[in-house]
Design a protein around this motif. Sequence first.
Motif: not given
Length: 295
Positions: A24-34, A115-124, A142-147
Amino acid sequence: MINDRGNSVGAMPPAVDIPFRLAWRSSGVRAGAHRSRQGGTGGLFKDHVSLLDNPDPRRIDLRASARDPLEALRVRRFEQNSAITAYALVDVTGSMGVVGHTSKISLAADLVSVLAASARRIGDAFGIIACDSDVHGELFQRATRARAGEVEFAAELRGLTPNRRGVEGLIRASELIAGRRKLVILISDFQMSSQEMEDVFAALSPHDVVPILLRDSAEVEGLPNWGLLALRDAETGRRRLVAVRPSLKTRWCRVDADRRGRLRAIASRHGREPFEITDVIDWDRLASYFAGGGI
């Protein structure tokens, strides 16, 4: 620490990168990998629009403009790849605490870390929620992009002694992550009834749910054909002396296979087939599963 199958229990997980591929396509506005629904200046070509609709003269396509029957200037528009939010929902009911050939709770901790490290490496953004009959407040990030201390979280998870039953916590977690569509990795041994499975998947249906089934072969396949076993129900605490014989073991194996079949049917109806892990994590196979969109 090594168990009797040669698998490490409580050790640090390997430095593996798990690629998240979405159908599916994300509706997020932050630049990322998807791939996303947003237009932008980078990514894949999306379509042509008039200069009035997208006033960016740098993107004028002269060839497309020359072919336009209304002689309007046509502008190239591109997709803007975007970031997503992902959550790991970890089942910590009593059955997850059973240790035979492996520790399911330690497998869950390894999965959370990688999974947490993999997600944050691509900006999720990545969050973690542990649940049984309720949400564990001390095991909720809660979800965060920082470690955000997933290593410490995994250590706390390994030290947990699961002793409660119920799926109410997983259903309540769905309320905590409500909103824009997310990637939800549901980590459990799915020792629950068909109706409970239905309730959990229905509650999480607004999201893209990735079910990961954790299995300990000692619970079924590893049982002897003959003998007396003192068994304790991990969910209720009840103890019982059972005379094991080949016909009983075959029936238990059939019940386990039926439960896994029901899980596959319910999960597939909601989008993705479950990924099964028995005793030890095959990281390459897991990476292939995520890279293929869970198919």
